[in-house]
Each structure stands twice: as C-alpha cells, then as structure tokens.
Design a protein around this motif. Structure first.
Motif, PDB file in Angstrom:
ATOM      1  N   ALA A  93       0.856  -1.188   0.000  1.00  0.00           N
ATOM      2  CA  ALA A  93       0.000   0.000   0.000  1.00  0.00           C
ATOM      3  C   ALA A  93       0.891   1.236   0.000  1.00  0.00           C
ATOM      4  O   ALA A  93       1.646   1.467   0.948  1.00  0.00           O
ATOM      5  N   ASP A  94       0.779   2.064  -1.049  1.00  0.00           N
ATOM      6  CA  ASP A  94       1.787   3.104  -1.270  1.00  0.00           C
ATOM      7  C   ASP A  94       1.215   4.518  -1.271  1.00  0.00           C
ATOM      8  O   ASP A  94       1.840   5.436  -1.793  1.00  0.00           O
ATOM      9  N   ASP A  95       0.041   4.712  -0.692  1.00  0.00           N
ATOM     10  CA  ASP A  95      -0.535   6.051  -0.595  1.00  0.00           C
ATOM     11  C   ASP A  95      -0.347   6.561   0.830  1.00  0.00           C
ATOM     12  O   ASP A  95      -1.022   6.096   1.748  1.00  0.00           O
ATOM     13  N   PRO A  96       0.549   7.533   1.057  1.00  0.00           N
ATOM     14  CA  PRO A  96       0.809   8.000   2.424  1.00  0.00           C
ATOM     15  C   PRO A  96      -0.415   8.588   3.110  1.00  0.00           C
ATOM     16  O   PRO A  96      -0.471   8.627   4.345  1.00  0.00           O
ATOM     17  N   ALA A  97      -1.398   9.032   2.326  1.00  0.00           N
ATOM     18  CA  ALA A  97      -2.585   9.652   2.910  1.00  0.00           C
ATOM     19  C   ALA A  97      -3.677   8.644   3.249  1.00  0.00           C
ATOM     20  O   ALA A  97      -4.681   9.002   3.871  1.00  0.00           O
ATOM     21  N   ALA A  98      -3.495   7.395   2.851  1.00  0.00           N
ATOM     22  CA  ALA A  98      -4.538   6.392   3.036  1.00  0.00           C
ATOM     23  C   ALA A  98      -4.296   5.570   4.297  1.00  0.00           C
ATOM     24  O   ALA A  98      -3.170   5.463   4.793  1.00  0.00           O
ATOM     25  N   ASP A  99      -5.389   4.982   4.795  1.00  0.00           N
ATOM     26  CA  ASP A  99      -5.286   4.081   5.931  1.00  0.00           C
ATOM     27  C   ASP A  99      -4.454   2.860   5.546  1.00  0.00           C
ATOM     28  O   ASP A  99      -4.633   2.295   4.468  1.00  0.00           O
ATOM     29  N   GLY A 100      -3.515   2.487   6.423  1.00  0.00           N
ATOM     30  CA  GLY A 100      -2.727   1.296   6.149  1.00  0.00           C
ATOM     31  C   GLY A 100      -1.541   1.524   5.248  1.00  0.00           C
ATOM     32  O   GLY A 100      -1.055   0.578   4.609  1.00  0.00           O
ATOM     33  N   TYR A 101      -1.029   2.762   5.182  1.00  0.00           N
ATOM     34  CA  TYR A 101       0.179   3.026   4.386  1.00  0.00           C
ATOM     35  C   TYR A 101       1.295   2.090   4.829  1.00  0.00           C
ATOM     36  O   TYR A 101       1.602   1.972   6.007  1.00  0.00           O
ATOM     37  N   GLY A 102       1.883   1.374   3.886  1.00  0.00           N
ATOM     38  CA  GLY A 102       2.932   0.418   4.200  1.00  0.00           C
ATOM     39  C   GLY A 102       2.433  -0.978   4.516  1.00  0.00           C
ATOM     40  O   GLY A 102       3.236  -1.880   4.761  1.00  0.00           O
ATOM     41  N   ALA A 103       1.106  -1.183   4.502  1.00  0.00           N
ATOM     42  CA  ALA A 103       0.571  -2.530   4.691  1.00  0.00           C
ATOM     43  C   ALA A 103       0.916  -3.382   3.470  1.00  0.00           C
ATOM     44  O   ALA A 103       1.100  -2.873   2.356  1.00  0.00           O
ATOM     45  N   LEU A 104       0.977  -4.681   3.678  1.00  0.00           N
ATOM     46  CA  LEU A 104       1.411  -5.597   2.630  1.00  0.00           C
ATOM     47  C   LEU A 104       0.406  -6.721   2.431  1.00  0.00           C
ATOM     48  O   LEU A 104      -0.303  -7.097   3.362  1.00  0.00           O
ATOM     49  N   ILE A 105       0.402  -7.263   1.230  1.00  0.00           N
ATOM     50  CA  ILE A 105      -0.178  -8.577   0.977  1.00  0.00           C
ATOM     51  C   ILE A 105       0.974  -9.491   0.594  1.00  0.00           C
ATOM     52  O   ILE A 105       1.765  -9.190  -0.307  1.00  0.00           O
ATOM     53  N   LYS A 106       1.082 -10.608   1.317  1.00  0.00           N
ATOM     54  CA  LYS A 106       2.124 -11.591   1.077  1.00  0.00           C
ATOM     55  C   LYS A 106       1.489 -12.976   1.028  1.00  0.00           C
ATOM     56  O   LYS A 106       0.351 -13.146   1.422  1.00  0.00           O
ATOM     57  N   GLY A 107       2.259 -13.937   0.558  1.00  0.00           N
ATOM     58  CA  GLY A 107       1.766 -15.309   0.527  1.00  0.00           C
ATOM     59  C   GLY A 107       1.659 -15.901  -0.847  1.00  0.00           C
ATOM     60  O   GLY A 107       1.139 -17.009  -1.004  1.00  0.00           O
ATOM     61  N   GLY A 108       2.169 -15.198  -1.878  1.00  0.00           N
ATOM     62  CA  GLY A 108       2.156 -15.772  -3.210  1.00  0.00           C
ATOM     63  C   GLY A 108       2.942 -17.068  -3.285  1.00  0.00           C
ATOM     64  O   GLY A 108       2.642 -17.946  -4.093  1.00  0.00           O
TER      65      GLY A 108
END
Length: 235
Positions: A93-108
């Motif tokens: 997640a790469d929007d600094p203004a959004a909730d969860g900036y820096g959150a990831l999806i992993k598990g591929g």
C-alpha cells in the motif's frame, strides 16, 4: 537470475540495497521470493568476504538458497532476537494519505505464516520490491493458510465477511498446494481493501485460520528498486 514480473535490474537493486543494512554479528530473517533472493545472494558474497551472520529462513526455498551461498542458519527458538528481516511482498500500500500506508499482501509463495513470525520478531523489517508491487490501495487476493480439515468452514466464514475464497491448486501435480507446515491455502478476493487493519483482525479471529497474508504495521521501510536506483519509503 531470470524472474517473473517486474524488472530484474530493479529487483536486484532493492535486494542488494537491503543487504547493505546487515552488520557483522546480525541475525537476519531471510524472506521468500525473487527479490529477496537477490538480497540472500548479496549476503552470501559478503559472507565470502568475511561477514559473520546467522540467517533464519522462512521457507524451503530461502533455506536452500542460503545454504548454497554459505550463510550459517539458525532458528527463532535458538536466538535471543532477530536484528533485521528482509522480505518481499506481493503488493504494498503506497498512498501516504490512506489508511494502512505500508501494509502488505504476502503469501504468493505460500510462506506467509513463517514470514510473519520472523518479520514480527525482527527489530527492523525491510521490504524489498520493484515498482510493479506498489498500489494506492491493496487489492490483490489475500492468501489464508488453513488447517486442511477446516478449509470449507473457513471458506464459508470468509464469504460472511465479504470475500470470495478459492482453494489454491498445485501446478505440476493433482490436488491443492500444501504449505511447508502441511496446511492448505485459500486465496480470498475482497476487492479494494480500504481498511486493511480491520480486515486483518477479522480474519485472524476465524477458527481454522493458521495465518493470513495481510501484514499491517509490521514493515519499517520499503526499498523500491527502479531502473536507476532505489527509492526508500519509511513508515
């Protein structure tokens, strides 16, 4: 190394930049994936030059590569702590203004349970990625590792919280993917994930779920390899 998705040069720059953060005597979490592989290879070269570290692999894949390049391995229960974890992501997640900036999806790669254990234990967790992994809002399917006997029950509960689960099927053999822990994986589509922390909490509470691929509030920085350098996002 030839990798799928993104630029090899960008991935190499991100991985090698993260490897530069490793100091003598560090215990290092070794993540899984094509970009992290470049970091592991760079650490192997540093070990050849005299760097003394111990690595904690998060999958069979990262363990095998670490052994190939000469990194001494250990386990979480054999060390007092992890100095640095280096890991990739399927989406950041790469929007600094959004909730969860820096959150990831992993598990591929179906290694997210062990990855989360090691990444959460680290004093510093650095994500390595190329620009193709960045998105304003997380929207990829969320992998959920489930106990085999519970996969249909968990699938029903995922639908109750607005997701559409699909049992991940293996390639090259009949049947589903089986994780290193002996479990199954549901890939769960939720569309745009505007509140990743809230969704992560709901998924963690579902009986039968071993771990899910939402990593919220864990990353300290993302190193984004580009065609001519590395961009750093600090969280």
């Amino acid at each position: 190394m030839k990798t799928a998705g993104g630029s090899d040069a960008a991935k190499r720059r991100a991985g090698e930049r993260a490897a530069e953060d490793v100091a003598d005597g560090f215990v290092v979490g070794l993540g899984t994936g094509s970009t992290t592989a470049y970091a592991i290879e760079a650490l192997g070269r540093a070990v050849d030059d005299g760097l003394e570290i111990r690595g904690i692999p998060t999958s069979f894949q990262s363990r095998r590569l670490a052994l190939e390049v000469g990194i001494e391995l250990t386990t979480l229960d054999a060390v007092e702590g992890v100095d640095l974890a280096i890991d990739g992501a399927d989406q950041v997640a790469d929007d600094p203004a959004a909730d969860g900036y820096g959150a990831l999806i992993k598990g591929g790669g179906a290694a997210h349970t062990r990855e989360k254990l090691v990444d959460a234990a680290a004093d510093r967790f650095v994500v390595v990625a190329d620009p193709s992994k960045l998105a304003p809002t997380l929207e990829r399917s969320v992998p959920i590792e489930v106990i085999p006997d519970a996969h249909t029950v968990v699938a029903d509960r995922v639908r109750d919280v607005g997701g559409e689960p699909t049992l991940r099927e293996a390639e090259g053999k009949d049947g589903p993917v089986v994780t290193d822990n002996g479990n199954l994986v549901l890939d769960c589509a939720f569309g745009s994930i505007d509140e990743p922390e809230a969704l992560a909490t709901r998924l963690s509470r579902l009986p039968g779920v071993v771990e899910h691929g939402l990593f919220v509030g864990l990353a300290d920085a993302t190193y984004v390899g580009t065609e001519d350098g590395v961009e750093v996002r600090d969280y």
